[in-house]
Design an enzyme around this catalytic site. Structure first.
Site, PDB file in Angstrom:
ATOM      1  N   GLU A   1       4.225  -5.341   8.497  1.00 54.25           N
ATOM      2  CA  GLU A   1       2.892  -5.246   7.867  1.00 54.25           C
ATOM      3  C   GLU A   1       2.485  -6.566   7.200  1.00 54.25           C
ATOM      4  O   GLU A   1       1.295  -6.821   6.990  1.00 54.25           O
ATOM      5  CB  GLU A   1       2.862  -4.118   6.824  1.00 54.25           C
ATOM      6  CG  GLU A   1       2.907  -2.726   7.438  1.00 54.25           C
ATOM      7  CD  GLU A   1       2.924  -1.603   6.394  1.00 54.25           C
ATOM      8  OE1 GLU A   1       2.713  -0.448   6.785  1.00 54.25           O
ATOM      9  OE2 GLU A   1       3.172  -1.881   5.190  1.00 54.25           O
TER      10      GLU A   1
ATOM     11  N   HIS B   1       0.831  -1.218   0.000  1.00 55.93           N
ATOM     12  CA  HIS B   1       0.000   0.000   0.000  1.00 55.93           C
ATOM     13  C   HIS B   1       0.862   1.263   0.000  1.00 55.93           C
ATOM     14  O   HIS B   1       0.600   2.208   0.752  1.00 55.93           O
ATOM     15  CB  HIS B   1      -1.001  -0.030   1.164  1.00 55.93           C
ATOM     16  CG  HIS B   1      -0.402  -0.110   2.536  1.00 55.93           C
ATOM     17  ND1 HIS B   1      -0.942  -0.868   3.546  1.00 55.93           N
ATOM     18  CD2 HIS B   1       0.684   0.487   3.076  1.00 55.93           C
ATOM     19  CE1 HIS B   1      -0.222  -0.729   4.642  1.00 55.93           C
ATOM     20  NE2 HIS B   1       0.761   0.105   4.390  1.00 55.93           N
TER      21      HIS B   1
ATOM     22  N   HIS C   1      10.252  -3.338   3.842  1.00 56.42           N
ATOM     23  CA  HIS C   1      10.589  -1.911   3.820  1.00 56.42           C
ATOM     24  C   HIS C   1      10.863  -1.428   5.236  1.00 56.42           C
ATOM     25  O   HIS C   1      10.334  -1.950   6.203  1.00 56.42           O
ATOM     26  CB  HIS C   1       9.537  -1.044   3.136  1.00 56.42           C
ATOM     27  CG  HIS C   1       8.138  -1.019   3.706  1.00 56.42           C
ATOM     28  ND1 HIS C   1       7.359  -2.129   3.912  1.00 56.42           N
ATOM     29  CD2 HIS C   1       7.352   0.037   4.070  1.00 56.42           C
ATOM     30  CE1 HIS C   1       6.171  -1.762   4.362  1.00 56.42           C
ATOM     31  NE2 HIS C   1       6.143  -0.449   4.486  1.00 56.42           N
TER      32      HIS C   1
ATOM     33  N   HIS D   1      -2.323   4.450   9.622  1.00 50.19           N
ATOM     34  CA  HIS D   1      -1.014   5.047   9.899  1.00 50.19           C
ATOM     35  C   HIS D   1      -1.203   6.353  10.673  1.00 50.19           C
ATOM     36  O   HIS D   1      -0.897   7.436  10.171  1.00 50.19           O
ATOM     37  CB  HIS D   1      -0.259   5.309   8.607  1.00 50.19           C
ATOM     38  CG  HIS D   1      -0.028   4.086   7.748  1.00 50.19           C
ATOM     39  ND1 HIS D   1      -1.010   3.484   7.001  1.00 50.19           N
ATOM     40  CD2 HIS D   1       1.089   3.352   7.532  1.00 50.19           C
ATOM     41  CE1 HIS D   1      -0.512   2.444   6.348  1.00 50.19           C
ATOM     42  NE2 HIS D   1       0.758   2.341   6.656  1.00 50.19           N
TER      43      HIS D   1
HETATM   44  C1  DHB Z   1       5.838   3.596   2.232  1.00 47.74           C
HETATM   45  C2  DHB Z   1       5.293   2.326   2.443  1.00 47.74           C
HETATM   46  C3  DHB Z   1       4.275   2.131   3.372  1.00 47.74           C
HETATM   47  O1  DHB Z   1       3.721   0.920   3.633  1.00 47.74           O
HETATM   48  C4  DHB Z   1       3.786   3.207   4.075  1.00 47.74           C
HETATM   49  O2  DHB Z   1       2.761   2.989   4.925  1.00 47.74           O
HETATM   50  C5  DHB Z   1       4.321   4.467   3.896  1.00 47.74           C
HETATM   51  C6  DHB Z   1       5.350   4.658   2.965  1.00 47.74           C
HETATM   52  C7  DHB Z   1       6.911   3.824   1.224  1.00 47.74           C
HETATM   53  O3  DHB Z   1       7.472   2.883   0.676  1.00 47.74           O
HETATM   54  O4  DHB Z   1       7.187   4.997   0.941  1.00 47.74           O
HETATM   55 FE    FE Z   2       2.265   1.083   5.484  1.00 49.31          FE
END
Ligand code: DHB
Ligand code: FE
Length: 279
Positions: free
Chosen positions: A240, A12, A193, A59
């Protein structure tokens, strides 16, 4: 009876939503990613579910650190896109399904999953970006949506196993509903990430593919991956991925992998899209 017809796992990444909203999907940075997700859009149009249960994390848009529900179910008739600092995304208001959502609430809570019930809530990129990935830019979202928020922001998040068992309970709940709704369960977030601190920018494609292999073929094993393994291998936001286990739990033990694509770069995330159907 209502039935779960398929499961979708979908990252997402907010920048993907911005690219869609600003008409940048054909630009050199984005075109390879959007070419990869095109078959998923065709699949979604063909399956045309009545309802998507979208499992995502808020978030700090609807909930702050003042209130941190582990699992929160959205019961409202509609959910507006949240303002995440740049104004709300120019996407349709999400239409809920209060009757099925209340049935889920009753079934899941009596099945001993102690959900927080939410009658009013805005939805952020965690929910709207997967809808945009799967549907593009329609005038109205083609399906009704039941949001299910999972806390993966503040330690301790639920275990992968708890998420997997919740998915199994969601399936029981859907199948005990009298309507004829065809339901897709969508797990969002991930894959690897990390957005902060020394390891910001971490991507681990090998871990992500091994995770997807386990999720598809051996979900019990995937359900027992400990938090520390996600954090070490997939980065702090890689946690996540536990939300994909809710989706997997709602399907048969044996599934057919219809579609799997992953892509780097999309912002700071190894971006994944997985579609599973019962075999
Ligand atoms: C990014 C990824 C995420 O899951 C999120 O909630 C906010 C930013 C990203 O890769 O920039
Ligand atoms: Fe996220």
């Amino acid at each position: 009876m209502a039935q779960v017809v398929a499961g979708v796992g979908c990252s997402h990444v907010p920048a993907v939503g911005v690219a869609i909203d600003k008409g940048q999907t054909g630009e050199p940075y984005w075109a390879p990613y959007f070419a990869k997700v095109e078959p998923a859009r065709s699949w979604m149009a063909a399956v045309d579910p009545d309802v998507c249960i979208v499992v995502y994390n808020d978030h700090a848009s609807a909930f702050s650190l003042e209130v941190i529900p582990t699992f929160a179910l959205g019961l409202a008739a509609e959910f507006s896109p949240a303002d995440e600092g740049y104004g709300p995304r120019p996407v349709p208001v999400v239409e809920g399904h209060p009757e099925l959502a209340w049935h889920l609430a009753e079934s899941l809570i009596l099945d001993e999953f102690d959900l927080t019930l939410v009658n009013e809530m805005e939805v952020d990129h965690g929910l709207t970006v997967p809808l945009s990935v799967l549907y593009g830019q329609p005038e109205a979202w083609p399906c009704r949506v039941i949001p299910l928020c999972v806390n993966v922001i503040q330690y301790p998040p639920p275990t992968g196993n708890r998420c997997y068992r919740l998915g199994q309970a969601i399936r029981r709940a859907v199948e005990s509903y009298g309507g004829g709704e065809r339901v897709v369960v969508c797990g969002t977030g991930g894959m690897s990430h990390q957005l902060q601190a020394q390891r910001a920018g971490l991507i681990n494609e090998a871990f992500d593919h091994a995770f997807l292999d386990r999720l598809v073929a051996d979900p019990e094993a995937a359900a027992h991956i400990p938090h520390v393994e996600y954090l070490r291998e997939a980065g702090s936001e890689g946690i996540e991925l536990v939300m994909w286990l809710v989706m997997r739990g709602a399907l048969d033990p044996t599934v057919r992998e219809v579609h799997r694509v992953t892509h780097v770069p999309t912002s700071n995330t190894h971006n994944g899209l997985l579609i599973l159907e019962n075999a």
